[in-house]
Design an enzyme around this catalytic site. Structure first.
Site: not given
Length: 189
Positions: A7, A9, A53, A57, A91, A99, A129
């Site tokens: 991952d 962040d 995201s 946004r 997204h 995804c 997640r």
């Protein structure tokens, strides 16, 4: 091929509730880049799977995201390390894409790109997640107690994490564990 999926962040760099939107806001966690370089030197390839995201946004654009990743690549190169590929989901949480973690789409893309069975590929992240997405395609899950998971230090894992999640203090501790478990092949003389 030895591959690890990380991952971004909260695992490699500091997390921000306001999103990491510019290269100046991208700040590596202590020892994280050195850990990636150690993994590389031990023969491991590194891919990043990250939800972004903020793109969807309208908080930043692809050029800004590319500049953030260029900063990460340059900082790694200065340490003799590298990330082989960055896969991101642009997204938002309500768009229903496959995804966005915890869905496995990014991991499926990584498996296709590298032509590798993901059941041997550790996934490392700081949230359920991250690990759920990897575990959905068979990746062994590894939680680092940085970023969003920092509050779990010294506590048992709450519900919601995949079975057999292994816990590490940070990315450096994970790298040390993995390198000790699977040492680099010795050159043939």
């Amino acid at each position: 091929m030895k591959l690890v999926i990380l991952d971004r962040d909260g695992t490699i760099n500091h997390e921000s509730d306001e999103f990491v939107k510019t290269p100046d806001e991208w700040v590596p966690l202590p020892g994280a880049l050195e850990a990636i370089a150690r993994l590389n030197h031990a023969g491991w390839h590194v891919a990043v799977a990250t939800n972004q995201s903020g793109l969807g946004r309208g908080l930043f654009d692809v050029a800004s995201l590319n500049a953030i990743h260029a900063k990460m690549h340059k900082a790694l190169a200065a340490l003799g390390g590298r990330v082989d590929a960055v896969f991101y989901c642009p997204h938002g949480p309500d768009e229903g894409c496959q995804c966005r973690k915890p869905n496995p789409g990014l991991f499926e893309q990584i498996g296709e790109r590298f032509g590798i069975d993901l059941r041997t590929v550790p996934v490392v992240g700081d949230t359920p997640r991250d690990l759920i997405a990897g575990a959905a395609v068979g990746c062994p899950p590894h939680l680092v107690l940085t970023g969003r998971a920092a509050s779990l230090k010294g506590k048992p894992l709450p519900d919601g994490y995949p079975a057999h999640t292994r816990v590490h203090q940070d990315l450096g501790a994970f790298a040390d564990w993995l390198i000790a478990k699977v040492p680099a092949p010795r050159p043939v003389s």
